[in-house]
Structure formats: C-alpha cells, structure tokens
Write an enzyme that holds these catalytic residues in place. Sequence first.
Site, PDB file in Angstrom:
ATOM      1  N   GLU A  35     -47.311  39.181  21.125  1.00  0.00           N
ATOM      2  CA  GLU A  35     -46.643  39.666  20.030  1.00  0.00           C
ATOM      3  C   GLU A  35     -47.037  39.721  18.860  1.00  0.00           C
ATOM      4  O   GLU A  35     -47.587  38.599  18.298  1.00  0.00           O
ATOM      5  CB  GLU A  35     -44.992  39.062  20.070  1.00  0.00           C
ATOM      6  CG  GLU A  35     -44.280  39.394  18.965  1.00  0.00           C
ATOM      7  CD  GLU A  35     -43.822  40.987  18.830  1.00  0.00           C
ATOM      8  OE1 GLU A  35     -43.829  41.466  17.594  1.00  0.00           O
ATOM      9  OE2 GLU A  35     -43.744  41.601  19.892  1.00  0.00           O
ATOM     10  N   GLN A  36     -47.342  41.027  18.062  1.00  0.00           N
ATOM     11  CA  GLN A  36     -47.842  41.215  16.865  1.00  0.00           C
ATOM     12  C   GLN A  36     -46.921  40.307  15.774  1.00  0.00           C
ATOM     13  O   GLN A  36     -47.670  39.875  14.738  1.00  0.00           O
ATOM     14  CB  GLN A  36     -47.843  42.643  16.592  1.00  0.00           C
ATOM     15  CG  GLN A  36     -46.839  43.275  16.214  1.00  0.00           C
ATOM     16  CD  GLN A  36     -47.014  44.673  16.212  1.00  0.00           C
ATOM     17  OE1 GLN A  36     -48.210  45.171  15.827  1.00  0.00           O
ATOM     18  NE2 GLN A  36     -45.982  45.638  15.810  1.00  0.00           N
ATOM     19  N   ARG A 110     -28.781  43.415  18.714  1.00  0.00           N
ATOM     20  CA  ARG A 110     -30.097  43.318  19.479  1.00  0.00           C
ATOM     21  C   ARG A 110     -30.813  41.937  19.461  1.00  0.00           C
ATOM     22  O   ARG A 110     -31.373  41.473  20.231  1.00  0.00           O
ATOM     23  CB  ARG A 110     -31.104  44.297  18.770  1.00  0.00           C
ATOM     24  CG  ARG A 110     -30.407  45.816  19.115  1.00  0.00           C
ATOM     25  CD  ARG A 110     -31.546  46.820  18.540  1.00  0.00           C
ATOM     26  NE  ARG A 110     -32.641  46.637  19.436  1.00  0.00           N
ATOM     27  CZ  ARG A 110     -32.932  47.786  20.622  1.00  0.00           C
ATOM     28  NH1 ARG A 110     -31.869  48.466  20.906  1.00  0.00           N
ATOM     29  NH2 ARG A 110     -33.864  47.803  21.212  1.00  0.00           N
ATOM     30  N   TYR A 215     -18.562  50.350  17.114  1.00  0.00           N
ATOM     31  CA  TYR A 215     -18.195  49.254  18.084  1.00  0.00           C
ATOM     32  C   TYR A 215     -18.235  47.943  17.315  1.00  0.00           C
ATOM     33  O   TYR A 215     -19.500  47.847  16.433  1.00  0.00           O
ATOM     34  CB  TYR A 215     -18.606  49.448  19.417  1.00  0.00           C
ATOM     35  CG  TYR A 215     -20.095  49.694  19.366  1.00  0.00           C
ATOM     36  CD1 TYR A 215     -21.206  48.271  19.342  1.00  0.00           C
ATOM     37  CD2 TYR A 215     -20.902  50.692  19.599  1.00  0.00           C
ATOM     38  CE1 TYR A 215     -22.348  48.474  19.317  1.00  0.00           C
ATOM     39  CE2 TYR A 215     -22.366  50.991  19.745  1.00  0.00           C
ATOM     40  CZ  TYR A 215     -23.005  49.655  19.691  1.00  0.00           C
ATOM     41  OH  TYR A 215     -24.226  49.726  19.556  1.00  0.00           O
ATOM     42  N   ASP A 293     -39.665  51.723  25.994  1.00  0.00           N
ATOM     43  CA  ASP A 293     -40.150  53.069  25.134  1.00  0.00           C
ATOM     44  C   ASP A 293     -41.538  53.307  25.230  1.00  0.00           C
ATOM     45  O   ASP A 293     -41.717  54.595  24.807  1.00  0.00           O
ATOM     46  CB  ASP A 293     -39.814  52.298  23.760  1.00  0.00           C
ATOM     47  CG  ASP A 293     -38.382  52.523  23.497  1.00  0.00           C
ATOM     48  OD1 ASP A 293     -37.531  52.956  24.310  1.00  0.00           O
ATOM     49  OD2 ASP A 293     -37.980  51.943  22.542  1.00  0.00           O
TER      50      ASP A 293
END
Length: 394
Positions: A35-36, A110, A215, A293
């Site tokens: 992970e960067q 998230r 929501y 993605d």
Amino acid sequence: MAVQSPDIAILGGGIGGLATAAFLHRAGLSSTVYEQAPELKELGAGIMVAPNAARLIRRLGVIDVFLRQAVRLDVGWEFRRWQDGSVLSAENLTTECSRLYGEQTYTAHRADLLDVIKAAVPEGTIKLGRRGVKLDDGDRPALLFEDGERIEPDVLIGADGVHSVVRQSLADATPARYSGMCAFRALVPADQAPPFARRPAQTLWIGPARHLVHYPVLGGRFVNLVACAPAGDYSVESWTATATVEEFRAEFEGWDPRLRDLIRAAGTPGRWALLDRPPLRRWSRGTVTLLGDAAHPMFPFFGQGAAQAIEDAAVLAACLAEDGTDPARALRRYEALRMPRTNRLQEVSHGRSHINHLPDGPEQEARDKSFADSDPLVANGWIYGYDPDVAMSA
C-alpha cells in the site's frame, strides 16, 4: 492435502486489496499487500453494504465486528420528488431482504468497513509506504517501487484503483471519457439533520439533471450525503478534492428547502468528476490480473463498487486455491467468471443516470408512475442474490 501457495503480491490496500488478502488466507494461501499510503485509511464517507456484500463479510467471520458501527436499514429505494419531497415509492427492507437473500442491507463508513476486513487479514501481511510505479514484462511479473525495490512474485494482483499502475501496463484500455457529471459527498452530524434524514433509510431525491442520496452511518451519529450534478468544466477525478458547502447547495437551488437545509449543515464536501470508462476486453495477462476499480470502475448509482471488489476477491481466491499449480489458468478462470457480471453492472450503472435525471415532463411522469408497480429488491435479485461459491460450481 495442503494447498500449494504461490508467492502472491497485491498492489493496493483498499477494500478490494484487503478483501483479497483475507479470502486468500481463508483459502489457505498467503499473500503480501503493498500500500502506497503511510497508514491504512479509507477516504470518502458512507457506503451501502447490500446483501451480496454482507454475505461475504459474514463468510470472513467478521460480521460481529462490522455490526458494531453499521446501520441496518429498514427502508430502501425510497424515491422522493425533488420539488416537495413527496415519496414516489419505498421498499420495506426489514423483512424482505432476509426473506429474499438471507441477509440484511446496511450502511457504514468506508473506514469502518476497511477496518472490519483488515481484522480478517493476518498480521504481517500489509506493507505500507510502498508505491508501485512500473510493471515490467517478462517470464514473471516484475513490479518496481518508487524507492527502487523490485519484486518478482508468482502472481501480481492490481487492486490499486482507477489510476492503477498495473492497469496502465496490462490492459488495452481506451482513455477515460468525460461524462459531464460530478459527484459530491459529505457528512452531516445527526443532531443537525432533520428527522427524515436520521431514519434507518436510504433515500434518493431525483430531479432534472441531478439526484441526491442520504442515509445514516457511524451507528446513526452522522448522515451521509452523496449527490450527482452537472460537472460544467470540472474534471478533477480525486477523492481528496473538495468543494464548498455553498457550491454544493447551489447545485440544488429550487429543490425542497428541507434538502437544502440538510446540505447547509455539511462539513467540507468532497467533489470528484465522474469519468466514463467502458468495460475492458481483458483483465489478465499471464500471472498478472486486475481487481475492483482497477478492473471495472463504475458509476455509483447502484452502490456496488466496493461490493464487486469484495466479490472479485472471493472468486479470485477460490480460483487460485483450486488451481495453485497453474496460476495463469486460475486467473483466466477468474476473469471468465467475473467479467460478464461486472460488465453488466457497469452498463446498468451508466444507464441509471438518464432515469434518475429526467426533466419534468411526460417521460418523468411515466417513470414516477412506474415506481408504484416496481420492486427493486426483486428486480435486482441478480445483484443481491449472487454467491461466489455458487458461481464457482456452475
């Protein structure tokens, strides 16, 4: 019989990358996530967790952790008219989700979802501050990092998002097209939100050229807003880009005053351009593949981006576990199993913008009337009822 474990490298420590590591571990395979960022964190705000994603969180054994902060929705697909908030249709999720799909629908932040999935990843799997910059061709995948280090794993999985280094080197992708739309996101403290927005409900306000979804998240302490509007000349595609509340609110001038009051209470909104990317013709080459993605970016109108990355992870792990002696063949099977489904979701997500954004007139009136006879939960059963184990056995 012990599963032979190839050396598997995952570029990207977001939801898709960590879900891949978690499902590989569950299948008896080890991996390393690069992970960067210097620390694991998820940008953005709220996220819908539909039954197809919730099912896989449960399968990873971390559903109890997830439920500590998640909000279970009682109402979904509640469409409201832009001018006065009149309800065009609404779905009872309390009983119907479980009856149809054996799972509920939730919302979450998230960052919370990332932490939940991380709980299913073994210690020592994740390496931070590692920015991949180039993928070299050869008999084995070779990934070069910004600091000069080079790795040559047996399998390389590009889970590094829409600006994927792996995608740029691997896929015959056409350039992204300007969609003419942009998205806003924001969080509103629940004590500053009107009662209709604090309910455990997913509500979609639809009107000419725009729509807004809200929501509750974070155990109901905040209300998440996501909106789509014309982009004008705005073309920045970044989750770190921001707007002002005034810019956000101006997009909904003339809409129901209650909605504009809700926007007024937002903090600093995020804003990003929605670029249009057609489905790729392939995801894999040799023992290199794409996921999430990086493979199939889609408009957010069905709230399935993260869910599809988690599904990818489950299927990819299963394919590698079943065919560990021939990773290239396993990746071809993964692509063949997943690509038709994600292509379809890209297409329907693209088409939803037209339906949501109709100007007032005969077509809009026919759409609104049709809502009374529609059942999105049943109509979208192909989305919510999906099970990777069933897909693998087909």
